[in-house]
Every structure is written in structure tokens, then in C-alpha cells.
Design a protein around this motif. Structure first.
Motif, mmCIF file in Angstrom:
data_model
loop_
_atom_site.group_PDB
_atom_site.id
_atom_site.type_symbol
_atom_site.label_atom_id
_atom_site.label_comp_id
_atom_site.label_asym_id
_atom_site.label_seq_id
_atom_site.Cartn_x
_atom_site.Cartn_y
_atom_site.Cartn_z
ATOM 1 N N ILE A 1 21.546 0.804 -19.054
ATOM 2 C CA ILE A 1 20.443 1.351 -20.011
ATOM 3 C C ILE A 1 20.917 2.844 -20.331
ATOM 4 O O ILE A 1 20.857 3.585 -19.403
ATOM 5 C CB ILE A 1 18.951 1.206 -19.792
ATOM 6 N N SER B 1 18.444 6.584 -11.307
ATOM 7 C CA SER B 1 17.700 6.336 -12.666
ATOM 8 C C SER B 1 16.417 5.838 -12.700
ATOM 9 O O SER B 1 15.904 5.253 -11.432
ATOM 10 C CB SER B 1 18.598 5.389 -13.533
ATOM 11 N N ALA C 1 12.837 -0.646 -9.924
ATOM 12 C CA ALA C 1 13.292 -1.909 -9.393
ATOM 13 C C ALA C 1 13.273 -1.908 -7.879
ATOM 14 O O ALA C 1 12.964 -2.917 -7.072
ATOM 15 C CB ALA C 1 14.843 -2.336 -10.086
HETATM 16 C C1 LIG Z 1 22.065 10.630 -1.181
HETATM 17 C C2 LIG Z 1 21.061 9.392 -1.559
HETATM 18 C C3 LIG Z 1 19.792 9.745 -0.943
HETATM 19 C C4 LIG Z 1 18.743 8.278 -1.255
HETATM 20 N N1 LIG Z 1 17.459 8.523 -0.698
HETATM 21 C C5 LIG Z 1 16.594 7.579 -0.837
HETATM 22 C C6 LIG Z 1 15.279 7.547 -0.572
HETATM 23 O O1 LIG Z 1 14.761 8.525 -0.010
HETATM 24 N N2 LIG Z 1 14.504 6.575 -0.839
HETATM 25 C C7 LIG Z 1 14.998 5.502 -1.473
HETATM 26 O O2 LIG Z 1 14.259 4.388 -1.724
HETATM 27 N N3 LIG Z 1 16.355 5.128 -1.674
HETATM 28 C C8 LIG Z 1 17.154 6.317 -1.622
HETATM 29 N N4 LIG Z 1 18.438 6.111 -2.053
HETATM 30 C C9 LIG Z 1 18.845 4.833 -2.704
HETATM 31 C C10 LIG Z 1 18.678 4.987 -4.368
HETATM 32 O O3 LIG Z 1 18.688 6.285 -4.891
HETATM 33 C C11 LIG Z 1 17.578 4.240 -4.747
HETATM 34 O O4 LIG Z 1 17.555 2.858 -4.332
HETATM 35 C C12 LIG Z 1 17.371 4.238 -6.297
HETATM 36 O O5 LIG Z 1 16.153 3.648 -6.485
HETATM 37 C C13 LIG Z 1 18.279 3.386 -7.030
HETATM 38 O O6 LIG Z 1 18.442 3.930 -8.346
HETATM 39 P P1 LIG Z 1 19.842 3.633 -9.238
HETATM 40 O O7 LIG Z 1 19.392 4.087 -10.411
HETATM 41 O O8 LIG Z 1 21.104 4.043 -8.628
HETATM 42 O O9 LIG Z 1 19.806 1.956 -8.862
HETATM 43 P P2 LIG Z 1 21.113 0.973 -8.833
HETATM 44 O O10 LIG Z 1 21.546 1.339 -7.567
HETATM 45 O O11 LIG Z 1 22.046 1.145 -10.081
HETATM 46 O O12 LIG Z 1 20.339 -0.268 -8.826
HETATM 47 C C14 LIG Z 1 19.364 -0.652 -7.994
HETATM 48 C C15 LIG Z 1 18.525 -1.869 -8.108
HETATM 49 O O13 LIG Z 1 17.775 -1.594 -9.461
HETATM 50 C C16 LIG Z 1 18.237 -2.521 -10.361
HETATM 51 N N5 LIG Z 1 18.162 -2.066 -11.845
HETATM 52 C C17 LIG Z 1 18.371 -0.632 -12.072
HETATM 53 N N6 LIG Z 1 18.201 -0.574 -13.284
HETATM 54 C C18 LIG Z 1 17.553 -1.701 -13.669
HETATM 55 C C19 LIG Z 1 17.126 -1.990 -15.050
HETATM 56 N N7 LIG Z 1 16.840 -1.048 -16.015
HETATM 57 N N8 LIG Z 1 16.321 -3.063 -15.097
HETATM 58 C C20 LIG Z 1 16.434 -3.745 -14.300
HETATM 59 N N9 LIG Z 1 16.738 -3.651 -12.994
HETATM 60 C C21 LIG Z 1 17.199 -2.551 -12.775
HETATM 61 C C22 LIG Z 1 19.442 -3.231 -9.971
HETATM 62 O O14 LIG Z 1 19.847 -4.455 -10.498
HETATM 63 C C23 LIG Z 1 19.596 -3.098 -8.418
HETATM 64 O O15 LIG Z 1 18.774 -4.409 -8.136
HETATM 65 C C24 LIG Z 1 19.181 7.345 -1.841
HETATM 66 C C25 LIG Z 1 20.734 7.243 -2.327
HETATM 67 C C26 LIG Z 1 21.430 8.267 -2.258
HETATM 68 C C27 LIG Z 1 22.706 8.194 -2.683
#
Ligand SMILES: Cc1cc2nc3c(=O)[nH]c(=O)nc-3n(C[C@H](O)[C@H](O)[C@H](O)COP(=O)(O)OP(=O)(O)OC[C@H]3O[C@@H](n4cnc5c(N)ncnc54)[C@H](O)[C@@H]3O)c2cc1C
Length: 257
Positions: free
Chosen positions: A41, A87, A93
Motif C-alpha cells: 500500500i 508500516s 496484522a
Molecule cells: C530491528 C527490528 C526490531 C523489531 N522489533 C519488534 C518488536 O519490538 N515487536 C514486534 O512485535 N515486532 C518487532 N519487529 C518485527 C516487525 O517490525 C513487526 O512484525 C512489524 O509489525 C512488521 O511490519 P511491516 O510493515 O514490516 O510488515 P511486513 O513484515 O511487511 O508484514 C508482516 C505481516 O503483515 C501483513 N501485512 C502487511 N501489510 C498489510 C496490509 N496492508 N494488509 C494486510 N496485511 C498486511 C503481511 O502480509 C505479513 O503477514 C522488529 C523488526 C526489526 C527489523
């Protein structure tokens, strides 16, 4: 990339096999795998709306940009996620959480586009938030907008809180390295980082990847790690941990095969 709500509706009328991606901070995709269509998106899909302490933003917005808005309008509640390359859609999600707080706690409603093209607002309850999960893990719907219920604060206090969160994260997580966040979910009643550390995994080097010296539940790409490198380390650790402790570790990261 889907730029407008009309484009999302059109795409969902008869979608191919697809996967939504936010910033990809919780996903490792096999480039030779089955998922051929990956959709994202646009950060500009929706303009932000502020009504009292409710903030509505598009799902493609980064948490960093969202926190800038929160600071500008004096809305507090999301600072705990500062510094993470995620994001808003991905956070919802995944029901992003840390330090005992989860995004689902402050989500008021979520706009989705379902297969066939129907647009619907879901209540927080209907999102079925659980530990690092939501209804969006089992339904291939597109999250387009999220409304948060925040609390009033001052820009100065929010800025201080953002800085404190980033500092805490930098101390405990390899925030500046090539990583995707937690490898495994916490088993019930246990902290997986501590468990892996006690078993001697902290800093352990494998082919092209290494478990972080800061936090044993983070995997770093130290070379040119492939999907297979990552998968094989995850499987190896799972097998070793179950042999040594009887605990089955479930991946938090999504390995898209
Ligand atoms: C340095 C670092 C630190 C982190 N710390 C944490 C933490 O403290 N706690 C934690 O929970 N996570 C953490 N994470 C993991 C990650 O950031 C999270 O899981 C975050 O929520 C993922 O967001 P994203 O936009 O990158 O999603 P993505 O990795 O791109 O997708 C994750 C999931 O969301 C779904 N999704 C994404 N966008 C949409 C949409 N528009 N509609 C429907 N489904 C969608 C995807 O299909 C997938 O299943 C960390 C990651 C990093 C790199």
C-alpha cells in the motif's frame, strides 16, 4: 504498489494468489517460491484524519512518519514502537508489541478491502488480536486504514518518550543491523531471548548469518544470506532446542516459501 482505495478495490475484485507486504521487516521471501504477486500500500493512500484523540492513517505509512504526526498533534500511545522499520498495516496484522504493550490495545477500528472488493470497517474486537497475530493472518484482506485511540499529551513529552524508546531499543536490539526482528515467539511463560542465551546461542555464527550479540532472538545477515541460509538456521535451532529442553519454538518471522 496500490496507490488509491479505488486501485485496492479493483485489485481485490478478482485477485491472483498474492501477499501483502508492509515494510517487509518481519518477512523473508523465497525468491524461487510460489508467491508471485506481492502487493504494497502506498504511504500516500489516505490523508491523516484527527478527531479529538482519534488518529486515522493509511496502512502504508511508516511508524516513523506516524510518530511525527503524533508529536505534531500531541497524541500519545505509539511511542513504544519508535525506531522500528515497520508500516502501520504490518504492525496491525502482526499485533506488534513490546514491553507489555501491543498495538491491538490502541486500535479503535481498521478499514479493509475484502475479496470481491467490499470495503468494511472492523472494530478492534473483530480484528481478533492475539500474541503477534490478528485476523489478517488467516484472511487475505487488505488493510488500508487504521484508526488509533490515543491520549492527549504535549509534543515535548512525546518527543522525549520517542527518544527514550529508541535508546532502550538500541541498548537491547541490533536496530542498525540487517535483521528482521524476532526469530521466534516467546513460548508460554518463557522469554525466548533468555532461553536462547542460556543455551549459548548469543553471538553464534552460522553460514552468512549470526545470532545477535545484543539479543539472541535476532538473526543478522553478516554476508549474503539467502532464504535457505535463514530457513536452515531456524530449523537447526528448533531441533536443537527441542532436544535440549523439550520446548518447540514457533517462528515469529514469516518465511514465505
Ligand atoms: C530491528 C527490528 C526490531 C523489531 N522489533 C519488534 C518488536 O519490538 N515487536 C514486534 O512485535 N515486532 C518487532 N519487529 C518485527 C516487525 O517490525 C513487526 O512484525 C512489524 O509489525 C512488521 O511490519 P511491516 O510493515 O514490516 O510488515 P511486513 O513484515 O511487511 O508484514 C508482516 C505481516 O503483515 C501483513 N501485512 C502487511 N501489510 C498489510 C496490509 N496492508 N494488509 C494486510 N496485511 C498486511 C503481511 O502480509 C505479513 O503477514 C522488529 C523488526 C526489526 C527489523
Amino acid at each position: 504498489m496500490l496507490e488509491t482505495i479505488d486501485e485496492v478495490v479493483e485489485f481485490m475484485k478478482d485477485p491472483p494468489i498474492f501477499m501483502m507486504v508492509g515494510k517487509g521487516s518481519n518477512i523473508v521471501i523465497n525468491p524461487e517460491g510460489n508467491v508471485r504477486t506481492i502487493m504494497q500500500i502506498s504511504p500516500y493512500l489516505s490523508k491523516e484524519i484527527i478527531e479529538n484523540t482519534f488518529l486515522t492513517v493509511g496502512s502504508g505509512m511508516s511508524i516513523t512518519r506516524c510518530l511525527s504526526l503524533c508529536q505534531k498533534y500531541g497524541l500519545s500511545g505509539l511511542e513504544f514502537a519508535a525506531g522500528v522499520p515497520a508500516s502501520i498495516g504490518g504492525m496491525v496484522a502482526m499485533n506488534f508489541g513490546c514491553w507489555g504493550i501491543e498495538v491491538g490495545n490502541i486500535v479503535s477500528r481498521v478499514r479493509v478491502v475484502k475479496k470481491g472488493g467490499a470495503i468494511q470497517w472492523l472494530t478492534s474486537k473483530e480484528c481478533q488480536f492475539g500474541y503477534r497475530t490478528s485476523i489478517f493472518q488467516s484472511q487475505n484482506w487488505v488493510v488500508t486504514d487504521v484508526q488509533f485511540c490515543l491520549s492527549k499529551s504535549t509534543p515535548e513529552d512525546i518527543q522525549a518518550s520517542i527518544k527514550a524508546s529508541i535508546k532502550q531499543r538500541l541498548n537491547k536490539q541490533p536496530l542498525r543491523d540487517k535483521t528482521f526482528g524476532s526469530i521466534f515467539k516467546n513460548p508460554p511463560g518463557q522469554h525466548v531471548g533468555k532461553l536462547l542465551e542460556d543455551l549459548g546461542y548469543k553471538g553464534k555464527q552460522f553460514q552468512n548469518v549470526q545470532l545477535s550479540r545484543k539479543h539472541a532472538n535476532f538473526l543478522l545477515n553478516t554476508g549474503k544470506a539467502t532464504f535457505q541460509d535463514v530457513k536452515s538456521v531456524i530449523v537447526t535451532i528448533q531441533e536443537e532446542v527441542i532436544t535440549q529442553t523439550g520446548i518447540h519454538l514457533k517462528p515469529e518471522v514469516h518465511l514465505v516459501t
